[in-house]
Write an enzyme that holds these catalytic residues in place. Structure first.
Site, PDB file in Angstrom:
ATOM      1  CD  GLU A   1      -1.052  -0.400   3.743  1.00 56.36           C
ATOM      2  OE1 GLU A   1      -1.804  -1.375   3.676  1.00 56.36           O
ATOM      3  OE2 GLU A   1      -0.966   0.310   4.750  1.00 56.36           O
TER       4      GLU A   1
ATOM      5  CG  ASP B   1       6.332  12.442   3.917  1.00 55.88           C
ATOM      6  OD1 ASP B   1       6.616  12.042   5.065  1.00 55.88           O
ATOM      7  OD2 ASP B   1       7.049  13.210   3.267  1.00 55.88           O
TER       8      ASP B   1
ATOM      9  CE  LYS C   1      11.579   6.706   4.110  1.00 52.45           C
ATOM     10  NZ  LYS C   1      11.447   8.052   4.570  1.00 52.45           N
TER      11      LYS C   1
ATOM     12  CE  LYS D   1       7.346   5.077   5.374  1.00 54.50           C
ATOM     13  NZ  LYS D   1       7.266   6.456   5.810  1.00 54.50           N
TER      14      LYS D   1
ATOM     15  CB  CYS E   1       6.181  49.435  -5.553  1.00 53.33           C
ATOM     16  SG  CYS E   1       6.953  48.058  -6.424  1.00 53.33           S
TER      17      CYS E   1
ATOM     18  CE1 TYR F   1      -0.295   3.287   9.794  1.00 52.56           C
ATOM     19  CE2 TYR F   1      -0.528   5.034   8.176  1.00 52.56           C
ATOM     20  CZ  TYR F   1       0.011   4.559   9.350  1.00 52.56           C
ATOM     21  OH  TYR F   1       0.839   5.359  10.081  1.00 52.56           O
TER      22      TYR F   1
ATOM     23  CB  CYS G   1      10.188  47.392  -2.650  1.00 54.50           C
ATOM     24  SG  CYS G   1       9.491  48.903  -3.339  1.00 54.50           S
TER      25      CYS G   1
ATOM     26  CB  CYS H   1      12.164  48.283  -5.832  1.00 54.99           C
ATOM     27  SG  CYS H   1      10.757  47.457  -6.592  1.00 54.99           S
TER      28      CYS H   1
ATOM     29  CB  CYS I   1       8.932  51.265  -8.028  1.00 50.91           C
ATOM     30  SG  CYS I   1       9.463  50.923  -6.340  1.00 50.91           S
TER      31      CYS I   1
HETATM   32  S1  IVH Z   1       2.249   0.615   8.992  1.00 51.68           S
HETATM   33  C1  IVH Z   1       3.720  -1.386  12.686  1.00 51.68           C
HETATM   34  N1  IVH Z   1       1.405   1.711   6.785  1.00 51.68           N
HETATM   35  O1  IVH Z   1       5.478   5.376   8.217  1.00 51.68           O
HETATM   36  C2  IVH Z   1       3.623  -0.779  11.365  1.00 51.68           C
HETATM   37  N2  IVH Z   1       2.824   2.978   8.199  1.00 51.68           N
HETATM   38  O2  IVH Z   1       8.306   5.009   8.651  1.00 51.68           O
HETATM   39  C3  IVH Z   1       3.160   0.575  11.467  1.00 51.68           C
HETATM   40  N3  IVH Z   1       3.250   5.259   7.409  1.00 51.68           N
HETATM   41  O3  IVH Z   1       5.308   5.248  11.707  1.00 51.68           O
HETATM   42  C4  IVH Z   1       3.158   1.345  10.277  1.00 51.68           C
HETATM   43  N4  IVH Z   1       2.031   5.125   5.586  1.00 51.68           N
HETATM   44  O4  IVH Z   1       3.666   6.761  10.467  1.00 51.68           O
HETATM   45  C5  IVH Z   1       2.145   1.861   7.894  1.00 51.68           C
HETATM   46  N5  IVH Z   1       0.554   2.598   4.838  1.00 51.68           N
HETATM   47  C6  IVH Z   1       1.279   2.726   5.926  1.00 51.68           C
HETATM   48  C7  IVH Z   1       1.949   3.940   6.217  1.00 51.68           C
HETATM   49  C8  IVH Z   1       2.723   4.013   7.369  1.00 51.68           C
HETATM   50  C9  IVH Z   1       2.799   5.898   6.333  1.00 51.68           C
HETATM   51  C10 IVH Z   1       4.167   5.836   8.403  1.00 51.68           C
HETATM   52  C11 IVH Z   1       3.836   5.527   9.834  1.00 51.68           C
HETATM   53  C12 IVH Z   1       5.071   4.861  10.386  1.00 51.68           C
HETATM   54  C13 IVH Z   1       6.114   5.377   9.465  1.00 51.68           C
HETATM   55  C14 IVH Z   1       7.320   4.482   9.459  1.00 51.68           C
END
Ligand code: IVH
Length: 671
Positions: A121, A125, A318, A123, A436, A232, A430, A412, A415
């Site tokens: 799935e 941010d 990543k 990840k 301006c 998640y 400015c 500036c 102007c």
């Molecule tokens: S599972 C025990 N699933 O990534 C497993 N984490 O770098 C718990 N994160 O602390 C995490 N998307 O904050 C999981 N689809 C996803 C995620 C995810 C983002 C974050 C989460 C975790 C961090 C680890």
């Protein structure tokens, strides 16, 4: 509309009230989670308004699970910490195919099996959060913190529109779900633009902006940050055998689960999925920084266990930040609406992650010096956690004698006024605010933009044309525009002319805080404008306030107070505001419903212990609506101490001082 009229009869029964709450939750879910709204916004507002009417008549029915109770108050000035019943664990990172293959080999070896099913799935941010529901109602939200204990940010998390305050379906009595709070890219972009224009340091990326927003002390301000959440993981409870099924179940409870997930048996399947999501990355409305690969079977997860703070059954893969090499052909300067000069790198156009990039902001001269960026340098630019491309570094080995350092101009560029740098600011400005042309154009663009009057069809390009044609010089000119003028604009036909004139007309009815933002008062950001509008209540009052009076308001410092007074004391500003009012602009403040001549008027309350029917913020609102005040500590001045279950020292102190103690029942009777 017909059936809605029947939902709320004139005499309300509590069951009607609860039914209406459920109906609104259903629509909320359809709109935010299922992406399939069943009714129009107008109809939704109508239902909500009915609910508010009922709650006004029956404050004793209001409960934290009501759709009106999203935006409350933070219980105390600071966030308290809370231990996680189940620690919030983390993931090891990987960056290559080899590392994923090694992870799979480790898993398969430990489980003693050749084929293991994996779930994959996106990840996200953002900021990890644990959200607890009891009897289906959201009761607590805690940040990850160090994994063992985090901060309680319930009031702020409740403001996230897509997060249900009440679960749907067949949920367990106690349900804790984990996920990620994030700021959508578009929201982040808008927020940063505003920060930049206000001369404040912008957030580095949406993740920092989300984190900063979750830590704001006023949930009303958090609500305006338009955060989102995705879930998640279910903590204990949901033993369905598989991670994939768990996600489906979380969805069934009405919680947002964003993005695709898949079950895969081989490395190739996993890799294809990771690549597919990676290609979409740039077009997604939110930031992801990779994918998470999890062992699908929950029993196998348990068997694999934990090492240190990381689980052994999952790994993050990543994506590399999206970088590309190009050349800075020139460094130009942009003059913003407050006069801030921002250096901009004009680049040899390159294609990076879905779009052609020809410019990158360099923020300020200090940043340029720090990175030793020079004109004609070969540079690496990146589109990572940030939406705006930035220059990562100079490729020094490619530097030629043609490259030369750049310095902020002393005048500036538009102007020619000598620029200024205030001692406590990095920004160079400015100072020619009235004369301006660059500043005045930017101010006009800002006035019409989302952060200001929010006039549809009136973006940067249209405003620029209007200024070039000489139709607009000041704010009030927008309200004098006519058909004949608009006919002269590029691409404007009958329909678009009508749409724009209509939008301008509609914009006249504007919340006072947005009107203040549109005016662009220096040092007054969206949050301050909102506080001012709420506490002062009208433009007429604002105009005559002194610095001392402004500084009595929470969050208003001397710099802001001075800026406000100066702004309203400037004759051109006053004349301009008056002209707009004459042309029909009507700033308003949503009135808080005050209940007049109530026994609570002028009385000081202290709340202690847990109330059965109300959250603390709700009880406070009920008191304030009736003219009472709520204080944090008991003294001789206190009129009433409202005592709930498990009350502590405040109750004792009340008895000591002879302050009147109210039970919840007495309180409800008095309401
Ligand atoms: S599972 C025990 N699933 O990534 C497993 N984490 O770098 C718990 N994160 O602390 C995490 N998307 O904050 C999981 N689809 C996803 C995620 C995810 C983002 C974050 C989460 C975790 C961090 C680890």
């Amino acid at each position: 509309m017909e059936h809605m009229a029947s939902v709320v009869p004139l005499m309300y029964k509590k069951s009607d009230y609860l039914k209406l709450c459920d109906e609104i939750w259903e629509h909320n879910w359809r709109y935010y989670v299922a992406n399939d709204p069943g009714i129009s916004d107008y109809e939704f507002d109508f239902l909500l308004k009915n609910l508010q009417d009922i709650e006004r008549q029956h404050p004793e029915w209001v409960f934290p699970g009501s759709p009106t109770q999203r935006v409350g108050e933070q219980a105390s000035g600071a966030f308290v910490t809370q231990r996680h019943a189940v620690p919030m664990l983390s993931l090891a990172n990987s960056y290559s195919q080899e590392e994923i293959i090694q992870f799979m080999a480790r898993v398969e070896k430990q489980l003693g099996r050749k084929v293991v099913c994996y779930e994959i799935e996106p990840k996200f941010d953002g900021i990890a959060i644990s959200i607890r529901y009891e009897q289906g109602y959201l009761v607590r939200a805690v940040t990850r913190g160090d994994g063992e204990e985090g901060e309680v940010v319930t009031a702020n998390v409740r403001t996230i529109a897509s997060l249900p305050l009440k679960l749907r379906g067949d949920f367990p009595d106690v349900f804790e779900v984990r996920g990620e709070v994030f700021m959508p890219k578009a929201v982040f972009h808008e927020l940063n633009q505003l920060y930049q224009e206000e001369g404040r340091a912008p957030f580095a990326n949406p993740r920092n902006a989300a984190g900063g927003s979750l830590k704001l002390l006023d949930p009303k301000q958090v609500a305006r940050r338009k955060l989102a959440v995705t879930c998640y993981h279910a903590v204990e409870g949901l033993q369905l055998g598989s991670q994939y099924k768990m996600l489906q179940k979380i969805k069934e409870f009405g919680l947002p689960v964003i993005g695709d997930a898949a079950q895969c048996k081989t490395f190739d399947e996993l890799w294809d999925f990771a690549q597919k999501i990676g290609q979409q990355r740039d077009q997604l409305p939110y930031e992801i920084d990779g994918v998470v690969i999890k062992v699908d079977d929950q029993h196998q997860q348990q068997e694999l266990g934990v090492t240190g703070k990381n689980v052994r059954w999952a790994i993050a893969y990543k994506y590399a930040p999206m970088q590309v090499e190009t050349i800075i052909s020139e460094i130009t300067v942009q003059v913003g609406r407050t006069g801030v000069l921002t250096p901009v790198a004009e680049l040899k156009p390159v294609f990076l992650a879905g779009s052609t990039i020809a410019r990158a902001t360099l923020h300020n001269e200090e940043e340029l010096m720090r990175k030793d960026i020079r004109v004609h340098d070969h540079v690496l630019i990146e589109k990572g956690g940030d939406v705006i491309p930035k220059v990562v570094k100079v490729l020094l080995d490619k530097r030629t004698p043609a490259s030369h350092p750049w310095h902020m101009p002393t005048h500036c560029p538009v102007c020619d006024t000598p620029v200024q740098r205030l001692p406590d600011e990095v920004a160079v400005r400015c100072p020619n605010h009235t004369g301006c042309p660059a500043q005045s154009l930017r101010r006009l663009i800002h006035f019409a933009s989302k952060g200001g009057m929010d006039i549809e069809h009136l973006g940067e390009k249209v405003v620029t044309q209007l200024v070039e044609k000489g139709f607009i010089r000041t704010f009030s000119d927008f309200f004098r525009l006519n058909e004949e003028q608009l006919e002269q604009l590029k691409h404007f036909k009958e329909k678009s002319i009508h749409n724009l004139l209509h939008a301008i007309h509609e914009s006249k009815h504007v919340p006072l805080d947005r009107f203040m933002m549109a005016l662009g008062i220096p040092h007054i950001g969206a949050e301050t404008a909102y506080v001012l509008a709420q506490s002062i209540g009208s433009l007429d009052k604002l105009r005559i306030m002194t610095e001392e009076q402004f500084m009595e308001l929470s969050g208003i410092g001397p710099k802001m107070a001075e800026s406000l007074v100066t702004f309203f004391a400037t004759p051109e500003h006053l004349a301009e505001i008056n002209q707009m009012l004459d042309l029909g602009v009507k700033p308003y403040v949503e009135e808080k419903q005050m209940i007049a001549h109530h026994a609570f008027e002028g009385k000081i309350f202290v709340l202690t212990g847990t109330l059965e029917h109300y959250g603390r913020d709700q009880a406070s609102s009920l008191i304030k609506e009736r003219g009472g005040k709520v204080s944090g500590s008991v003294s001789k001045q206190t009129d009433y101490v409202l005592v709930g279950k498990d009350a502590g020292s405040k109750h004792d102190k009340a008895l000591q001082l002879g302050v009147r103690v109210l039970s919840e029942k007495e309180f409800v009777d008095m309401l």
